[in-house]
Design a protein around this motif. Structure first.
Motif, short mmCIF file in Angstrom:
data_model
loop_
_atom_site.label_atom_id
_atom_site.label_comp_id
_atom_site.label_asym_id
_atom_site.label_seq_id
_atom_site.Cartn_x
_atom_site.Cartn_y
_atom_site.Cartn_z
N LEU A 4 0.77 -1.39 0.06
CA LEU A 4 -0.02 0.04 -0.10
C LEU A 4 0.90 1.26 0.03
N ALA A 5 0.41 2.21 -0.41
CA ALA A 5 0.94 3.57 -0.28
C ALA A 5 1.68 4.01 0.99
N LEU A 15 -3.15 11.20 -0.30
CA LEU A 15 -3.19 10.53 -1.52
C LEU A 15 -4.48 10.76 -2.34
N ASP A 16 -4.15 10.97 -3.67
CA ASP A 16 -5.41 10.98 -4.51
C ASP A 16 -5.64 9.65 -5.32
N THR A 39 -4.15 3.53 -0.69
CA THR A 39 -4.63 4.16 0.39
C THR A 39 -3.38 4.56 1.15
N VAL A 40 -3.36 5.68 2.06
CA VAL A 40 -2.32 6.09 2.69
C VAL A 40 -2.77 5.44 4.37
N VAL A 87 -7.49 11.04 -0.16
CA VAL A 87 -7.36 10.53 1.24
C VAL A 87 -6.39 11.03 2.22
N GLN A 88 -6.82 11.31 3.42
CA GLN A 88 -5.77 11.91 4.40
C GLN A 88 -5.82 11.31 5.71
N VAL A 89 -4.41 11.12 6.06
CA VAL A 89 -4.10 10.57 7.46
C VAL A 89 -4.36 11.66 8.62
#
Length: 293
Positions: A4-5, A15-16, A39-40, A87-89
């Motif tokens: 995964l990223a 991540l887009d 996904t991040v 997506v943001q962590v």
């Protein structure tokens, strides 16, 4: 899940990507299960809890692995398949989890190297974590390992990750610790985390790039466990500061209650216990004398 990223770059926080699946879990929970192309957000695994964050601003409260699928549980929806999303962590949480996990690798390596103790399991807790060992750990050994761990942190040693195929890259697996692959894992590649010249172990989790990012680590206490084994509790990174702050707040509260400075706490408690014991004896004697009247 091993490519995964978030595993390729643990310091990638945004991540887009594209939605593959979005389905409701039920009207009562208001949760939506979402699968993305990448996904991040790290799913729970390797003893490490999952990340939290958001997809298009929608809170992600849980992430889990099912085979080679990474599923996000969102507090709201829906999202549309093939939709482009960001997506943001939750960065503070990710940083904390990385610090604890990398510290565990470092400590386990030193416990084996210096004390001949194998790590049988570990748990990353909300405030403190523990490493379960296959034998007892003395206070002297604990301090030795802590001092050496912090020495490595000051040296800012590099932490790297590699992906290997167990059959195709057999030479690369020399000196690598045991592998506990999930039964439903489909990807044959194994991700290895390496602390330069100190430790090489299979691991799916997120880690710091250099030990200096830990700041420091502290071994807090040992806890005897079944069959002569033990658990050693530790904190690392920003948790060290939080732990010290908690201890200081507690010390100030005790100082106020006992009305003596910190160095005199134990003497004051011993004095109060003796006074309490003497008071009980006096009351018992008084009751016995009253009964004879």
């Amino acid at each position: 899940v091993g490519n995964l990223a978030c595993q390729r770059d643990s310091h990638l926080y945004t991540l887009d990507t594209q939605v593959i699946l979005c389905e409701p879990l039920g009207s009562e929970s208001n949760l939506w299960r979402v699968e993305l192309a990448d996904t991040v957000l790290f799913p729970e695994g390797g003893g490490q809890p999952c990340d939290t964050g958001s997809i298009e601003g929608i809170p992600v409260v849980r992430v889990e692995r099912q085979g080679n699928r990474c599923l996000h549980y969102c507090k709201g929806g829906p999202l549309v398949p093939e939709q482009q999303v960001r997506v943001q962590v939750d960065v503070p949480r990710r940083t904390d989890l990385m610090q604890q996990h990398s510290a565990q690798h470092l400590l386990s390596a030193l416990l084996k190297k210096r004390c001949s103790l194998e790590t049988t399991s570990w748990k990353l807790g909300e405030e403190t974590s523990y490493i379960q060992l296959d034998g007892p750990l003395s206070p002297e050994q604990m301090r030795l390992v802590e001092e050496e761990a912090n020495s490595f942190i000051l040296q800012d040693i590099q932490v790297t990750t590699h992906s290997f195929h167990p059959e195709k890259d057999q030479e690369a697996f020399e000196g690598i610790g045991r592998m506990n692959r999930p039964e439903d894992a489909q990807d044959q590649r194994v991700r290895v985390v390496e602390i330069h010249d100190l430790d090489r172990n299979p691991c799916c989790g997120t880690h710091v790039r250099r030990l200096g990012q830990l700041g420091s680590t502290s071994l807090l206490r040992t806890e005897p466990y079944r069959g002569g084994t033990c658990r050693v509790h530790f904190v690392a990174g920003t948790r060290v500061q939080h732990y010290l702050r908690t201890l200081e707040d507690r010390d100030q509260a005790i100082t106020k209650a006992l009305e003596v400075p910190g160095p005199d706490h134990l003497d004051r408690i011993t004095q109060l216990k003796a006074q309490t014991k003497e008071g009980r004896k006096s009351r018992k004697l008084a009751l016995e004398e009253a009964a004879l009247v």
